[in-house]
Design a protein around this motif. Structure first.
Motif, PDB file in Angstrom:
ATOM      1  N   PRO A 232     -58.602 -57.041-102.176  1.00 20.34           N
ATOM      2  CA  PRO A 232     -59.441 -55.857-101.943  1.00 20.34           C
ATOM      3  C   PRO A 232     -58.750 -54.545-102.283  1.00 20.34           C
ATOM      4  O   PRO A 232     -59.425 -53.515-102.433  1.00 20.34           O
ATOM      5  N   ASP A 233     -57.420 -54.554-102.396  1.00 23.50           N
ATOM      6  CA  ASP A 233     -56.699 -53.346-102.780  1.00 23.50           C
ATOM      7  C   ASP A 233     -56.479 -53.245-104.284  1.00 23.50           C
ATOM      8  O   ASP A 233     -56.014 -52.210-104.770  1.00 23.50           O
ATOM      9  N   SER A 234     -56.801 -54.311-105.018  1.00 24.80           N
ATOM     10  CA  SER A 234     -56.532 -54.321-106.459  1.00 24.80           C
ATOM     11  C   SER A 234     -57.804 -54.222-107.295  1.00 24.80           C
ATOM     12  O   SER A 234     -57.919 -53.355-108.159  1.00 24.80           O
ATOM     13  N   TYR A 235     -58.763 -55.092-107.046  1.00 24.37           N
ATOM     14  CA  TYR A 235     -59.951 -55.160-107.902  1.00 24.37           C
ATOM     15  C   TYR A 235     -60.822 -53.901-107.863  1.00 24.37           C
ATOM     16  O   TYR A 235     -61.294 -53.449-108.912  1.00 24.37           O
ATOM     17  N   ASN A 297     -67.787 -51.545-104.222  1.00 26.57           N
ATOM     18  CA  ASN A 297     -66.794 -52.411-104.858  1.00 26.57           C
ATOM     19  C   ASN A 297     -65.947 -53.151-103.826  1.00 26.57           C
ATOM     20  O   ASN A 297     -65.616 -54.326-103.997  1.00 26.57           O
ATOM     21  N   ARG A 298     -65.579 -52.471-102.744  1.00 26.87           N
ATOM     22  CA  ARG A 298     -64.781 -53.129-101.705  1.00 26.87           C
ATOM     23  C   ARG A 298     -65.626 -54.158-100.948  1.00 26.87           C
ATOM     24  O   ARG A 298     -65.125 -55.216-100.556  1.00 26.87           O
ATOM     25  N   ILE A 299     -66.902 -53.853-100.740  1.00 23.98           N
ATOM     26  CA  ILE A 299     -67.785 -54.842-100.104  1.00 23.98           C
ATOM     27  C   ILE A 299     -67.836 -56.105-100.945  1.00 23.98           C
ATOM     28  O   ILE A 299     -67.707 -57.227-100.432  1.00 23.98           O
ATOM     29  N   MET A 300     -68.016 -55.939-102.268  1.00 25.69           N
ATOM     30  CA  MET A 300     -68.096 -57.100-103.147  1.00 25.69           C
ATOM     31  C   MET A 300     -66.753 -57.829-103.247  1.00 25.69           C
ATOM     32  O   MET A 300     -66.706 -59.057-103.420  1.00 25.69           O
ATOM     33  N   SER A 301     -65.655 -57.109-103.121  1.00 23.61           N
ATOM     34  CA  SER A 301     -64.337 -57.747-103.173  1.00 23.61           C
ATOM     35  C   SER A 301     -64.099 -58.614-101.946  1.00 23.61           C
ATOM     36  O   SER A 301     -63.604 -59.745-102.045  1.00 23.61           O
ATOM     37  N   PHE A 302     -64.456 -58.092-100.754  1.00 24.04           N
ATOM     38  CA  PHE A 302     -64.310 -58.909 -99.551  1.00 24.04           C
ATOM     39  C   PHE A 302     -65.286 -60.087 -99.570  1.00 24.04           C
ATOM     40  O   PHE A 302     -64.964 -61.178 -99.095  1.00 24.04           O
ATOM     41  N   ALA A 303     -66.502 -59.858-100.094  1.00 28.43           N
ATOM     42  CA  ALA A 303     -67.453 -60.964-100.220  1.00 28.43           C
ATOM     43  C   ALA A 303     -66.918 -62.031-101.164  1.00 28.43           C
ATOM     44  O   ALA A 303     -67.123 -63.236-100.952  1.00 28.43           O
ATOM     45  N   LEU A 304     -66.226 -61.598-102.205  1.00 31.07           N
ATOM     46  CA  LEU A 304     -65.600 -62.546-103.137  1.00 31.07           C
ATOM     47  C   LEU A 304     -64.620 -63.448-102.387  1.00 31.07           C
ATOM     48  O   LEU A 304     -64.639 -64.675-102.533  1.00 31.07           O
ATOM     49  N   VAL A 305     -63.755 -62.818-101.579  1.00 30.25           N
ATOM     50  CA  VAL A 305     -62.791 -63.591-100.792  1.00 30.25           C
ATOM     51  C   VAL A 305     -63.534 -64.586 -99.897  1.00 30.25           C
ATOM     52  O   VAL A 305     -63.196 -65.769 -99.828  1.00 30.25           O
ATOM     53  N   SER A 306     -64.561 -64.091 -99.218  1.00 30.52           N
ATOM     54  CA  SER A 306     -65.305 -64.933 -98.289  1.00 30.52           C
ATOM     55  C   SER A 306     -65.887 -66.162 -98.970  1.00 30.52           C
ATOM     56  O   SER A 306     -65.801 -67.284 -98.446  1.00 30.52           O
ATOM     57  N   HIS A 307     -66.456 -65.968-100.142  1.00 26.75           N
ATOM     58  CA  HIS A 307     -67.160 -67.073-100.796  1.00 26.75           C
ATOM     59  C   HIS A 307     -66.215 -68.040-101.508  1.00 26.75           C
ATOM     60  O   HIS A 307     -66.651 -69.132-101.883  1.00 26.75           O
ATOM     61  N   THR A 339     -71.764 -60.091-112.649  1.00 20.72           N
ATOM     62  CA  THR A 339     -72.981 -59.278-112.691  1.00 20.72           C
ATOM     63  C   THR A 339     -72.912 -58.118-111.710  1.00 20.72           C
ATOM     64  O   THR A 339     -73.210 -56.964-112.067  1.00 20.72           O
ATOM     65  N   LEU A 340     -72.512 -58.383-110.478  1.00 20.51           N
ATOM     66  CA  LEU A 340     -72.498 -57.337-109.465  1.00 20.51           C
ATOM     67  C   LEU A 340     -71.503 -56.233-109.792  1.00 20.51           C
ATOM     68  O   LEU A 340     -71.778 -55.052-109.559  1.00 20.51           O
ATOM     69  N   PHE A 341     -70.365 -56.586-110.360  1.00 19.61           N
ATOM     70  CA  PHE A 341     -69.398 -55.545-110.715  1.00 19.61           C
ATOM     71  C   PHE A 341     -69.873 -54.745-111.927  1.00 19.61           C
ATOM     72  O   PHE A 341     -69.588 -53.552-112.034  1.00 19.61           O
ATOM     73  N   LEU A 342     -70.596 -55.371-112.847  1.00 17.47           N
ATOM     74  CA  LEU A 342     -71.174 -54.614-113.956  1.00 17.47           C
ATOM     75  C   LEU A 342     -72.246 -53.647-113.439  1.00 17.47           C
ATOM     76  O   LEU A 342     -72.355 -52.510-113.916  1.00 17.47           O
ATOM     77  N   VAL A 343     -73.038 -54.096-112.473  1.00 18.98           N
ATOM     78  CA  VAL A 343     -74.043 -53.207-111.863  1.00 18.98           C
ATOM     79  C   VAL A 343     -73.354 -52.016-111.205  1.00 18.98           C
ATOM     80  O   VAL A 343     -73.827 -50.870-111.319  1.00 18.98           O
ATOM     81  N   ASN A 344     -72.246 -52.261-110.522  1.00 17.33           N
ATOM     82  CA  ASN A 344     -71.512 -51.161-109.908  1.00 17.33           C
ATOM     83  C   ASN A 344     -71.055 -50.151-110.950  1.00 17.33           C
ATOM     84  O   ASN A 344     -71.007 -48.939-110.689  1.00 17.33           O
ATOM     85  N   THR A 421     -73.509 -62.148 -95.225  1.00 18.15           N
ATOM     86  CA  THR A 421     -73.597 -61.675 -96.607  1.00 18.15           C
ATOM     87  C   THR A 421     -74.924 -60.962 -96.838  1.00 18.15           C
ATOM     88  O   THR A 421     -74.982 -59.897 -97.469  1.00 18.15           O
ATOM     89  N   LEU A 422     -75.988 -61.549 -96.310  1.00 20.60           N
ATOM     90  CA  LEU A 422     -77.302 -60.913 -96.421  1.00 20.60           C
ATOM     91  C   LEU A 422     -77.316 -59.565 -95.707  1.00 20.60           C
ATOM     92  O   LEU A 422     -77.906 -58.596 -96.206  1.00 20.60           O
ATOM     93  N   MET A 423     -76.642 -59.482 -94.563  1.00 19.82           N
ATOM     94  CA  MET A 423     -76.550 -58.208 -93.848  1.00 19.82           C
ATOM     95  C   MET A 423     -75.802 -57.168 -94.672  1.00 19.82           C
ATOM     96  O   MET A 423     -76.217 -55.998 -94.752  1.00 19.82           O
ATOM     97  N   ALA A 424     -74.697 -57.579 -95.283  1.00 18.15           N
ATOM     98  CA  ALA A 424     -73.926 -56.645 -96.106  1.00 18.15           C
ATOM     99  C   ALA A 424     -74.739 -56.148 -97.300  1.00 18.15           C
ATOM    100  O   ALA A 424     -74.704 -54.960 -97.654  1.00 18.15           O
TER     101      ALA A 424
END
Length: 508
Positions: A232-235, A297-307, A339-344, A421-424
Motif C-alpha cells: 500500500p505504500d508503493s503501488y 488508489n490506497r483503497i484498491m491497494s488494500f483490497a488487492l492484498v485482501s483478495h 481495470t480499476l487502476f486505469l479508471v483511477n 469489499t462491497l462497503m468499500a
C-alpha cells in the motif's frame, strides 16, 4: 513447439533492444512495442490451444537434456497465465501511449518502452521456467525492471516508495537464494521435475521447513499478511500505467510461484493449516485496511492484498476443485485490478488526484467513467453475473466440499471480506460519483473536450473500456475457463505429466 515456447521470453527482449535503438523515433518505438506484445499474445494463444487438454510440453535450451540444461515448460496453467498477462500488458501499453500523446505523463517514453518489455520478459520467464534458479532469474528481471518503472516521473513520495520496494524485494531475493541453495544441497539439482522426484527421499521435517521457507519467499512478493506492509505504500504513488500493471501482475506471478512449488515440490507435505490461517488473516486485515482509507488508489491497494487471501484459501484446500477456483480467481483478479487502476488514472484527468476528500459528482461529469468503474468494482465484490462471482462461487463450493471447522472459518472470512469489499466500493461510489460536481471538475471536463490532446485522451478511454470488456468476456467464458482450470488443477496435484515431459527417461 520448442520455438513457440521460447517466443514469450525472447521476443520481448529483442523488442526491448529494438525500442532502445528507436528512442529518437517515438512513433516507431510505440509501434515496435505494440507489435512485440501482439506477437506474444498470438504465441500464447497457440500454446494454450496446444495444452488446454492437459498436454505438457518442455523445451531444453541448447539441446542439453534435463536436469543439466535450462528447461522451459508449458502446461495449461502457464499457457493460460501467459495469454491473460500478455493481453493486459498490451492494453496497458496502449493506455500509456495515450498518456504520452496527451501529455498527461511526466515519464520518459524513450526509457519506458524498453523497460516495460524487459518487465514482460521477466513475467513470461517466471511462468515458463522449469527450474528454481531460472525462476529466480525471471523474478529478478521482472523486479529490476519494476524498480526502474516505479521511479518514472520521480517525486519525493515515489523515491521513498521505490526504496521500500527495493529493500523488500532484495530481502525476498536473499531468502529465495537461500532456499535454492538448501534444495541443491539436499537433492543436487534445481530442476523442478528432478527436485520433485528426489525430495521424496528427504526427511519429512526438512521438507516441511523448505515448504514454509518458499511460502515466506513468495508470500513477501505476493503481499500476504503479515508481509504485505510494503504494497500500500508503493503501488498508489506510481504513475497510472505502472500501478495498473503492478497491481495486475506482480503479485499474481508470486501467487503462481506459490502454486507451482507447493503442489509440485511439496505436495506430500501438509502446510494447509498454515496457509488457511494466512488466508484468513490476509482477507480480513487487508479489507479492514481498505475501509479506513480516503484515497481510491490506497483503497484498491488494500483490497488487492485482501483478495490475495482468496487465492491462498483455495490453495490451502489442497483439492482439484480448490486449485481450479484459484486459477479462475487469478484470471479474474488480473483483469479487474488492471481495470480499476486505469479508471483511477482517468479520474485524475478531472481532479488531478484520487483523494475522496475533494471528489464528487463524477457520474455527472462523465457517465462513461462511472460505468467503467461500476462494472469491475461489482466484479471485485463478487456480485453476479460478473467474473468475481464465478470465481468466488468456485472457491466457496470447493470449501464446502472439503469441510472442517477451519475451512468454515475461512469461508466465513471470505463472505465477510466480500461484504466489506462491497462497503468499500459503495463508499467510493457515494463520495466520488454521487452529488454535485465541483466547479473545477466541470471546467476540466470542458477543457478536455476542446483540448489539443483529445486523441490521446480518447485512446486512454478506449483502452480502459477494452479492459472492462475483457472482464465481461472472462465472465461470459466462465465455462471454457473453468474447464481449463480443472484440467490444470488435476495436473498440478498429480505432477506425473509435468515430470514425464521434462524427464521422460526418469519418470516414475
Amino acid at each position: 513447439m520448442n520455438l513457440l515456447i521460447a517466443v514469450p521470453f525472447v521476443v520481448p527482449l529483442l523488442g526491448a533492444a529494438a525500442t532502445l535503438l528507436l528512442r529518437r523515433a517515438p512513433r516507431a518505438q510505440q509501434v515496435a512495442s505494440a507489435v512485440t506484445l501482439a506477437v506474444v499474445i498470438a504465441d500464447s494463444t497457440l500454446l494454450l490451444a496446444a495444452t488446454a487438454d492437459g498436454t505438457v510440453v518442455a523445451s531444453q535450451a541448447g539441446g542439453w537434456a534435463a536436469p543439466l540444461g535450462i528447461t522451459l515448460v508449458v502446461d495449461p496453467l502457464a499457457a493460460l497465465l501467459l495469454l491473460v498477462s500478455s493481453v493486459v500488458l498490451l492494453i496497458v501499453l496502449l493506455y500509456a501511449i495515450g498518456q504520452d500523446i496527451s501529455g498527461l505523463s511526466r515519464a520518459v517514453p524513450q526509457v519506458f518502452h524498453p523497460i516495460y518489455l524487459v518487465l514482460t520478459a521477466g513475467v513470461c520467464l517466471s511462468f515458463l521456467s522449469g527450474d528454481l534458479f531460472n525462476l529466480f532469474v525471471g523474478f529478478e528481471i521482472m523486479l529490476t525492471a519494476s524498480y526502474a518503472l516505479i521511479t518514472q516521473a520521480p517525486t519525493r513520495a515515489r523515491v521513498r516508495a521505490s526504496m521500500i520496494y527495493t529493500v523488500v524485494g532484495l530481502t525476498s531475493s536473499i531468502f529465495f537464494l537461500t532456499g535454492i541453495a538448501l534444495v541443491y544441497a539436499l537433492t543436487g539439482t534445481v530442476n523442478l521435475a528432478d527436485v520433485a522426484e528426489k525430495l521424496g527421499a528427504a526427511p519429512a521435517g526438512l521438507r516441511m521447513v523448505l515448504a514454509l521457507l518458499f511460502l515466506v519467499v513468495f508470500g513477501i512478493k505476493a503481499a500476504i499478511v503479515p508481509m504485505h506492509f510494503w504494497l500500500p505504500d508503493s503501488y498508489p504513488v506510481a504513475i497510472t500505467r505502472i500501478s495498473a500493471i503492478f497491481a495486475a501482475l506482480l503479485t499474481k506471478v508470486a501467487v503462481y510461484a506459490i502454486i507451482r512449488t507447493q503442489t509440485l515440490l511439496f505436495g506430500r507435505d501438509d502446510v494447509s493449516t498454515v496457509m488457511m490461517w494466512i488466508a484468513i488473516a490476509t482477507m480480513v486485515i487487508g479489507i479492514l485496511g481498505a475501509l479506513v482509507q480516503d484515497d481510491i488508489n490506497r483503497i484498491m491497494s488494500f483490497a488487492l492484498v485482501s483478495h490475495i487471501g482468496f487465492m491462498v484459501f483455495g490453495l490451502a484446500l489442497n483439492s482439484v476443485a480448490g486449485i481450479a477456483g484459484v486459477l479462475v480467481y487469478l484470471v479474474h483478479h488480473i483483469v479487474v485490478q488492471a481495470t480499476l487502476f486505469l479508471v483511477n488514472g482517468l479520474i485524475r484527468q478531472y481532479v488531478g488526484h484520487t483523494s475522496l476528500r475533494s471528489i464528487r459528482g463524477l457520474t455527472v461529469v462523465s457517465p462513461l467513467l462511472a460505468i467503467f468503474f461500476f462494472l469491475p468494482a461489482l466484479s471485485l465484490a463478487g456480485l453476479p453475473p460478473m467474473s468475481g462471482f464465478v470465481a468466488k462461487v468456485a472457491l466457496f463450493q470447493a470449501g464446502v466440499q472439503a469441510g472442517g471447522w477451519l475451512i468454515y472459518l475461512g469461508l466465513t472470512a471470505g463472505v465477510l471480506t466480500s461484504l466489506f469489499t462491497l462497503m468499500a466500493i459503495f463508499r467510493v461510489w457515494a463520495r466520488a460519483f454521487w452529488g454535485t460536481p465541483l466547479p473545477d471538475m466541470l471546467e476540466a471536463r470542458a477543457e478536455l473536450r476542446r483540448g489539443p490532446d483529445f486523441v490521446g485522451r480518447r485512446l486512454m478511454a478506449a483502452t480502459t473500456g477494452t479492459m472492462v470488456g475483457v472482464g465481461l468476456l472472462v465472465a461470459a467464458a466462465a465455462g471454457p475457463l473453468t474447464d481449463i482450470a480443472f484440467t490444470a488443477a488435476r495436473d498440478l496435484l498429480d505432477g506425473r505429466a509435468y515430470i514425464e515431459a521434462v524427464l521422460p527417461e526418469g519418470a516414475p
